[in-house]
Design a protein around this motif. Structure first.
Motif, PDB file in Angstrom:
ATOM      1  N   VAL A 407       0.837  -1.206   0.000  1.00 45.51           N
ATOM      2  CA  VAL A 407       0.000   0.000   0.000  1.00 45.51           C
ATOM      3  C   VAL A 407       0.867   1.251   0.000  1.00 45.51           C
ATOM      4  O   VAL A 407       0.580   2.230  -0.699  1.00 45.51           O
ATOM      5  CB  VAL A 407      -0.952  -0.023   1.211  1.00 45.51           C
ATOM      6  N   LEU A 408       1.950   1.239   0.764  1.00 43.66           N
ATOM      7  CA  LEU A 408       2.846   2.399   0.795  1.00 43.66           C
ATOM      8  C   LEU A 408       3.518   2.615  -0.552  1.00 43.66           C
ATOM      9  O   LEU A 408       3.661   3.768  -1.006  1.00 43.66           O
ATOM     10  CB  LEU A 408       3.903   2.201   1.892  1.00 43.66           C
ATOM     11  N   ARG A 409       3.915   1.527  -1.223  1.00 43.69           N
ATOM     12  CA  ARG A 409       4.515   1.679  -2.550  1.00 43.69           C
ATOM     13  C   ARG A 409       3.500   2.233  -3.550  1.00 43.69           C
ATOM     14  O   ARG A 409       3.834   3.070  -4.399  1.00 43.69           O
ATOM     15  CB  ARG A 409       5.059   0.328  -3.025  1.00 43.69           C
ATOM     16  N   CYS A 411       0.981   4.199  -2.791  1.00 45.71           N
ATOM     17  CA  CYS A 411       0.786   5.620  -2.455  1.00 45.71           C
ATOM     18  C   CYS A 411       1.922   6.469  -3.010  1.00 45.71           C
ATOM     19  O   CYS A 411       1.695   7.597  -3.462  1.00 45.71           O
ATOM     20  CB  CYS A 411       0.673   5.784  -0.942  1.00 45.71           C
ATOM     21  N   CYS A 412       3.142   5.944  -2.971  1.00 45.83           N
ATOM     22  CA  CYS A 412       4.276   6.695  -3.534  1.00 45.83           C
ATOM     23  C   CYS A 412       4.100   6.897  -5.040  1.00 45.83           C
ATOM     24  O   CYS A 412       4.294   8.008  -5.558  1.00 45.83           O
ATOM     25  CB  CYS A 412       5.574   5.963  -3.239  1.00 45.83           C
ATOM     26  N   ALA A 414       1.243   6.757  -6.779  1.00 47.35           N
ATOM     27  CA  ALA A 414       0.100   7.647  -7.013  1.00 47.35           C
ATOM     28  C   ALA A 414       0.442   9.082  -6.644  1.00 47.35           C
ATOM     29  O   ALA A 414      -0.026  10.028  -7.296  1.00 47.35           O
ATOM     30  CB  ALA A 414      -1.103   7.156  -6.207  1.00 47.35           C
ATOM     31  N   GLY A 415       1.276   9.264  -5.607  1.00 46.48           N
ATOM     32  CA  GLY A 415       1.676  10.618  -5.227  1.00 46.48           C
ATOM     33  C   GLY A 415       2.502  11.301  -6.301  1.00 46.48           C
ATOM     34  O   GLY A 415       2.365  12.514  -6.523  1.00 46.48           O
ATOM     35  N   TYR A 418       0.076  12.426  -8.919  1.00 43.33           N
ATOM     36  CA  TYR A 418      -0.723  13.544  -8.424  1.00 43.33           C
ATOM     37  C   TYR A 418       0.084  14.844  -8.401  1.00 43.33           C
ATOM     38  O   TYR A 418      -0.423  15.907  -8.785  1.00 43.33           O
ATOM     39  CB  TYR A 418      -1.244  13.224  -7.025  1.00 43.33           C
TER      40      TYR A 418
END
Length: 485
Positions: A407-409, A411-412, A414-415, A418
């Protein structure tokens, strides 16, 4: 030819020693297995195995209730502080900004467009400051007898500008000139001399900004209704007339920095306030004691776990002649205990600050809010450990632990997308963004304006005898809230 050990000299003694060493090793292994099995039990299993009362579990449940109650009490008190600051800021805008509509235009409070409006707004601030005690509804006053208004103007050095001939001759280096006006000087002839001085002859083509700063003091009496002792406040107000753009529009900013100070000499005659303060101080003391007991128990558990880890490492090295891997060593370190210790330390420090604030010896509301809020968050997160003792929740917790790195990977990644989209949209679409909004926050469109202007047409006032039609009719005030996708 093999010869048995018992026929060799000393063979029986060596065999006996080997058997004794093996038996001792077996006893150590059995004791170690028992201790390891008991260590990794949950509190209920420990109670059934050795009748050990789960003091840490009971203390954590009690601490959740006490810390949450303490946070609610402090949050209500802090809410009064924040609302007093915000309401005074709004009051300052209405008092000192001429023509303030009650709503900020953008990131500034209001704006002016003529030279006469600029002069009127500056002198309006001076006049309102002079008669503050007669017009203010709050408990406001000057800082001291020597305090006053400090007016500074920042401008470019001498130059010339002829827009009709596209001619510009100006020195970009700036100069700042200031004047100080005391409240006592604003009532006599000296005030007329100062207000008519050359300082107020503004050359707008080279004027950068005019800054008016003054300091006021106030007392928050609303805390008395909440059975708390009042606080004393110092407001550092700065009104800035920003003309940096030289676009024909001067933006007016009002910034109010609030500082909570200790009241030097106060006397509140009320036994209820004193008893309420004493009760809350006693409750905070119990919170500190419970957190201190939890801190001792969790620290003791970690120390015992480290000793057990050392026994396991030495036994593994002695019997199997190899070292225990790092992952197995970490199994002995309970991360929940570390979280509880951090929470207890933050709660103890925050409770001490809260007691000092309650006794009006300190005013560190923000620091205390951070400590108590974070510690309460950790306390409630620690409840997840006890939910893991149930099989249904344990599966969910194990799934969360296994999926967290992925999940953290995600989010990175997707960040990154974004952030790229944000910067692209900011430079491409940002300058052309429509900044016209209603007070409610909805964008103004032609449909909204049409419905707003024609909201009082005759057919809306007609009554009908059919009740279900009456129920389906829309309120007139809701017409301007229609959104079109």
């Amino acid at each position: 030819m093999e010869i048995s050990l018992k026929y060799l000299p000393g063979g029986r003694a060596a065999a006996g020693r080997n058997r004794m060493a093996q038996s001792d090793l077996d006893l150590k292994e059995m004791a170690l297995k028992e201790d390891l099995k008991f260590y990794f039990m949950n509190p209920c299993e420990k109670y059934r195995a050795r009748r050990q009362i789960p003091w840490k579990l009971a203390l954590q449940i009690l601490k959740i209730l006490m810390v949450t109650t303490q946070l609610i009490f402090f949050g209500l008190s802090n809410q009064l502080v924040v609302s007093f600051k915000e309401e005074n800021t709004i009051a300052f805008k209405h008092l000192f900004l001429k023509g303030y509509s009650g709503v900020d235009e953008d990131d500034y409070s209001c704006s002016i467009y003529t030279q006469q409006d600029a002069y009127d707004s500056i002198f309006y601030v001076i006049n309102q400051y002079r008669q503050l005690k007669n017009i203010s509804l709050g408990t406001l006053g000057y800082e001291h007898e020597g305090s006053g208004l400090k007016i500074c103007k920042q401008q470019y050095k001498k130059g010339a500008m002829l827009p009709s001939n596209d001619t510009l001759n100006i020195d970009v280096s700036t100069e700042t000139e200031c004047i100080f006006l005391k409240p006592q000087e604003l009532d006599g002839k000296k005030a007329e001399l100062k207000l008519n001085s050359s300082f107020f002859n503004l050359e707008f083509y080279r004027l950068i900004q005019v800054e008016i700063s003054f300091k006021l003091k106030g007392i928050a009496l609303q805390t008395i209704h909440a059975r708390e002792l009042p606080d004393c406040y110092a407001f550092q107000n700065t009104i800035t007339f920003n003309n940096r753009a030289h676009s024909g529009k001067i933006k007016i900013y009002l910034d109010s920095d609030t500082d909570i100070q200790e009241c030097k000499d106060w006397h509140v005659f009320s036994s209820v306030l004193q008893k309420n303060t004493q009760y809350i101080l006693v409750f905070d003391g119990f919170v500190i004691l419970s957190c201190f007991a939890s801190l001792i128990l969790c620290t003791r558990s970690i120390v015992l776990a480290l000793r057990l880890q050392k026994r396991f490492v030495n036994f593994f090295l002695e019997k199997y002649k190899r070292h225990v891997c790092h992952a197995d060593r970490l199994e002995f370190i309970n991360g929940w205990y570390v979280l509880v210790i951090i929470s207890d330390v933050m709660t103890i420090i925050g409770s001490i600050l809260k007691m000092e604030i309650k006794a009006k010896n300190l005013t560190s509301y923000d620091v205390c809010s951070i400590l108590l809020g974070t510690s309460t968050l950790f306390v409630w997160v620690g409840v997840i450990r006890y939910l893991g003792y149930f099989q249904t929740y344990n599966v969910l917790i194990l799934t969360m632990q296994a999926s967290l790195p992925k999940v953290l990977r995600f989010c990175c990644c997707a960040g990154m997308i974004y952030l790229g989209y944000t910067f692209c949209g900011w430079i491409v679409l940002g300058p052309y963004h429509e900044k016209k909004y209603q007070q409610s926050g909805f964008p103004v469109t032609d449909l909204h304006e049409f419905l707003k202007d024609h909201g009082n047409v005759g057919y809306r006032k007609e009554q009908t005898s059919m009740p279900f039609i009456c129920c389906c009719r829309r309120q007139q005030s809701d017409d301007n809230l229609i959104l079109i996708n």
